[in-house]
Design an enzyme around this catalytic site. Structure first.
Site, short mmCIF file in Angstrom:
data_model
loop_
_atom_site.label_atom_id
_atom_site.label_comp_id
_atom_site.label_asym_id
_atom_site.label_seq_id
_atom_site.Cartn_x
_atom_site.Cartn_y
_atom_site.Cartn_z
N ARG A 121 33.62 3.73 -3.05
CA ARG A 121 33.51 4.89 -2.14
C ARG A 121 32.42 4.70 -1.09
O ARG A 121 32.60 5.08 0.07
CB ARG A 121 33.28 6.15 -2.95
CG ARG A 121 34.50 6.49 -3.81
CD ARG A 121 34.37 7.81 -4.51
NE ARG A 121 35.57 8.08 -5.30
CZ ARG A 121 35.84 9.24 -5.84
NH1 ARG A 121 35.02 10.25 -5.67
NH2 ARG A 121 36.94 9.41 -6.56
N ASP A 155 32.45 24.92 -2.68
CA ASP A 155 32.43 23.52 -3.11
C ASP A 155 31.28 22.82 -2.41
O ASP A 155 30.82 23.26 -1.34
CB ASP A 155 33.75 22.82 -2.79
CG ASP A 155 33.98 21.60 -3.68
OD1 ASP A 155 34.72 21.72 -4.68
OD2 ASP A 155 33.39 20.53 -3.39
#
Length: 272
Positions: free
Chosen positions: A38, A144
């Site tokens: 990532r 979030d």
């Protein structure tokens, strides 16, 4: 096969420490490959040469890069009506309870903490939409840490693959197809029930009022015991007396947690 970039033990440890301090997520050695893949995307995107350069860049440009760093690390996997028993309990048990107990205020507040790309809060909204009489004030806060997934959630647009689990009548009632007929978009009547907001659960919460119930599913799985206990205590403080908390299927509370009773199937009720 040699890798494009070298990730040393000290660099990995530094990344682990940054992530833990920022959001309480514990990254074990088994997450090393995920971290590599990532963050390698960020290194390529920024046209840097290695992890050392990236960590230096991150330190010098925290204001604009740190959210990208956290977004890259956090995992977002969700679907509509995931863990259906939670929504059945909400519909058959909690809504009748709320209709009775909140009839004076006609006010209901629900928090989807860790809402990812929005499937959870939209599922909550679809469950509640026709169950409260006109005049009731029913709102869902959806938060979030990842600003990218929040942007998608707020758009309310999903691919046909994302909606395959929805029954045709539900799909027809709450979504319409885009002009190309490839994606589905949430109808405004459903969307207006939800307010999306970026929030780090481990920082100070701006909310002033209390919640009737909280969904925090597949979030605390990444936290260590101390962080989990602190978060559960904070949830207890912001829930109404005997309010409800939903966790993910692989999550649970320790026996030392004194604020909640287990109802089974990762559903909990605040004791007082």
């Amino acid at each position: 096969m040699s890798k494009e970039f070298l990730l040393t033990d000290s660099e990995f440890s530094h990344i682990v420490d940054l992530v833990y301090k920022a959001c309480g997520i514990v990254l074990g050695e088994h997450k090393r490959e995920m971290v590599y893949s990532r963050l390698a995307r960020r290194i390529r995107s920024l046209k840097l040469s290695n992890f050392e350069q990236y960590l230096d860049y991150l330190e010098l440009n925290k204001d604009k890069e740190f959210s990208n760093f956290i977004n890259a690390i956090t995992t977002n996997l969700t679907s509509f009506f995931r863990e259906k028993h939670h929504f059945e309990f909400l519909k058959k048990t909690l809504v009748p309870k709320l209709l009775k107990e909140n009839r004076a205020t006609k006010r209901v507040r629900i928090w989807s903490a860790g809402c990812s790309t929005g499937e959870e809060p939209y599922s909550i909204a679809m469950t509640l939409a026709d169950m409260f009489p006109i005049g009731w004030d029913v709102k869902i806060l959806a938060t979030d840490l990842d600003s990218n997934v929040l942007e998608k959630a707020n758009s309310g647009e999903y691919s046909a693959n994302s909606t395959t689990g929805l029954e045709p009548e539900i799909l027809k009632k709450w979504f319409f197809k885009d002009k190309q007929g490839e994606n589905y978009k949430v109808k405004p009547a459903l969307k207006k029930m939800i307010h999306f907001k970026r929030l780090n659960l481990l920082q100070k919460w701006p909310m002033k009022g209390t919640f009737d119930l909280i969904f925090c599913r597949n979030v605390v799985i990444y936290f260590d015991k101390e962080t989990k206990e602190g978060l559960f205590n904070n949830y207890a403080n912001i829930l109404i007396p005997q309010g409800h908390l939903f966790l993910g299927h692989s999550e649970s509370m320790s026996k030392e947690q004194k604020n909640f009773n287990s109802l089974g199937k990762t559903m909990y009720q605040k004791i007082k």
